[in-house]
Write a protein that holds these residues in place. Structure first.
Motif, mmCIF file in Angstrom:
data_model
loop_
_atom_site.group_PDB
_atom_site.id
_atom_site.type_symbol
_atom_site.label_atom_id
_atom_site.label_comp_id
_atom_site.label_asym_id
_atom_site.label_seq_id
_atom_site.Cartn_x
_atom_site.Cartn_y
_atom_site.Cartn_z
ATOM 1 N N ARG A 36 0.842 -1.211 0.000
ATOM 2 C CA ARG A 36 0.000 0.000 0.000
ATOM 3 C C ARG A 36 0.871 1.253 0.000
ATOM 4 O O ARG A 36 0.537 2.265 -0.639
ATOM 5 N N PHE A 37 1.994 1.216 0.738
ATOM 6 C CA PHE A 37 2.902 2.362 0.759
ATOM 7 C C PHE A 37 3.505 2.628 -0.636
ATOM 8 O O PHE A 37 3.641 3.775 -1.062
ATOM 9 N N GLN A 38 3.853 1.561 -1.333
ATOM 10 C CA GLN A 38 4.387 1.725 -2.692
ATOM 11 C C GLN A 38 3.342 2.313 -3.629
ATOM 12 O O GLN A 38 3.649 3.161 -4.485
ATOM 13 N N GLY A 43 4.523 3.823 -6.916
ATOM 14 C CA GLY A 43 4.062 2.662 -7.656
ATOM 15 C C GLY A 43 4.746 1.391 -7.196
ATOM 16 O O GLY A 43 5.713 1.404 -6.428
ATOM 17 N N LEU A 44 4.234 0.247 -7.673
ATOM 18 C CA LEU A 44 4.776 -1.048 -7.279
ATOM 19 C C LEU A 44 6.166 -1.239 -7.871
ATOM 20 O O LEU A 44 6.403 -0.982 -9.055
ATOM 21 N N VAL A 45 7.084 -1.694 -7.050
ATOM 22 C CA VAL A 45 8.462 -1.918 -7.496
ATOM 23 C C VAL A 45 8.524 -3.117 -8.429
ATOM 24 O O VAL A 45 9.333 -3.163 -9.357
ATOM 25 N N ALA A 46 7.676 -4.097 -8.232
ATOM 26 C CA ALA A 46 7.704 -5.298 -9.066
ATOM 27 C C ALA A 46 7.305 -5.002 -10.505
ATOM 28 O O ALA A 46 7.718 -5.709 -11.431
ATOM 29 N N GLU A 47 6.500 -3.992 -10.703
ATOM 30 C CA GLU A 47 6.043 -3.658 -12.056
ATOM 31 C C GLU A 47 6.984 -2.715 -12.795
ATOM 32 O O GLU A 47 6.788 -2.429 -13.969
ATOM 33 N N LYS A 48 8.002 -2.141 -12.156
ATOM 34 C CA LYS A 48 8.920 -1.192 -12.788
ATOM 35 C C LYS A 48 10.001 -1.934 -13.558
ATOM 36 O O LYS A 48 10.366 -3.066 -13.227
#
Length: 410
Positions: A36-38, A43-48
């Motif tokens: 939720r913090f991302q 944004g989500l780190v996994a999607e970058k």
């Protein structure tokens, strides 16, 4: 509500609700909180992608020049400056200026001293063979290349000021007239028949304009005064000036008869028998009103019949459009010719030179017997004045008045 505590030996069935309360879900909550913090921040780190997460440093810093003590001082900051740092999460309403450390001021001073030393004693540059080879391949007549950043940096180090950008009209030519005008083909030594006749026709038109200007001056001055044979004499002038002074005192019989027949008053005599009756006045008034009504009806009918004059209106609009196009073409030609005309900046103006031509009887078959026409120096001088390279002037030399000596020389 506190979570229930169970002993390690006690085994509960997994399909019962009581066993759910004893499961540790702290790791799952931390994961969801981090997710939720991302989402709230970047944004989500996994999607970058990798480009968004990592930065590839392409420049290599030369660490050999810096000493170990210098690098150690650069990393450490003075403790007194920590009190000036903003430890709150609330942003400061005014702009904060960075405090320069002692190391930074020394580094700036060192760079200034090195720049002064290089300016005073420039290092000898070695001749590079690669630049000489590339210089021969450059186009000398091509467009000028823009100055590089090195030249601008050197200019700033030497002069300590930026270059003044010149306006665009500085290099703009004042006149579109060419530097050397191409002469008419009919003025060559052995011209063609059509070119020579065209040159003679232009010279004839110029002479006609001169004759017309002289004729205009003659009609305005000489033609308005009589010639010597018809000039007034002393006797005619005396008779004209004394006219009406010595008339006869006794009028003739014809004049007396003419005075009797003349009316005494300007208005005609009034006759009582010719006075209008009331009925005649009514009829005259009715006829006047009928004439005014008929005149008004005629104006209304003429205004209504203008609808049938559409063809005439269209023809007038077409004629006006043709005239506007014709005037636009003439105006464009005038503006184009104005570029080549000399601008008058003072009271002097450059007169058009006489056309240099040879008559048909003056043409010669060989170069040996050709006689030159005009003066080359005057032609160049006049061309430079017409191109606004020189100021328009008229060369004149005033006469010197010599005074006679009144006394004797000692």
């Amino acid at each position: 509500m506190d979570e229930p505590t169970f002993s390690k030996r006690r085994k509960l069935a997994r399909n019962k609700k009581k066993s759910w309360r004893g499961i540790d879900i702290s790791a799952t909550e931390e994961f969801l909180e981090d997710q939720r913090f991302q989402l709230r921040t970047t944004g989500l780190v996994a999607e970058k992608t990798d480009d968004q997460l990592f930065i590839v440093e392409r420049t290599v810093k030369d660490k050999s020049a810096e000493s170990v003590a210098t690098r150690r001082k650069a990393k450490t900051e003075l403790k007194c400056y920590s009190n000036l740092a903003n430890s709150s999460r609330i942003q400061c309403p005014r702009k904060e200026y960075p405090v320069a450390s002692n190391f930074e001021s020394k580094a700036v001073h060192r760079e200034v001293c090195s720049a002064r030393a290089t300016r005073r004693k420039p290092a000898p540059q070695k001749a590079d063979t690669t630049t000489q080879q590339t210089a021969t391949a450059q186009d000398l007549w091509g467009e000028e290349k823009k100055e590089t950043a090195d030249v601008e940096e050197h200019f700033m180090q030497v002069t300590k000021r930026t270059r003044v950008q010149t306006p665009k009209h500085v290099r703009r030519k004042a006149s579109a007239r060419p530097a050397v005008e191409v002469p008419h083909p009919g003025s060559s030594i052995n011209p063609a028949y059509d070119d020579h006749q065209d040159l003679l026709l232009k010279a004839y038109v110029v002479e006609q304009k001169k004759d017309k200007a002289e004729r205009k001056i003659f009609n305005a001055l000489d033609a308005r005064f009589p010639c010597v044979s018809e000039a007034p004499t002393q006797a005619s002038w005396l008779a004209e000036m004394s006219g009406g002074l010595f008339d006869s005192e006794h009028p003739s019989k014809e004049e007396e008869e003419g005075d009797i027949t003349k009316p005494i008053s300007i208005n005609p005599p009034v006759n009582r028998e010719k006075k209008k009756t009331p009925s005649e006045r009514k009829k005259a008034k009715a006829a006047k009103l009928l004439g005014q009504h008929m005149q008004q009806q005629k104006k209304v009918k003429g205004r209504e019949n203008k609808v049938f004059s559409i063809i005439k209106i269209r023809s007038e609009l077409a004629r006006e459009t043709r005239e506007m196009k014709k005037n636009a073409v003439l105006k464009a030609e005038k503006q184009e010719n104005k570029k080549y005309a000399p601008k008058k900046l003072g009271k002097f103006k450059v007169d058009e030179p006489e056309m240099e031509l040879k008559l048909s009887s003056e043409l010669v078959p060989n170069l040996r017997s050709v006689k030159p026409e005009g003066n080359l120096l005057e032609d160049r001088y006049r061309s430079m004045m017409l191109s606004l390279l020189l100021s328009l002037c008229v060369c004149s030399r005033k006469g010197i008045c010599w005074k006679t000596a009144t006394g004797l020389c000692r």
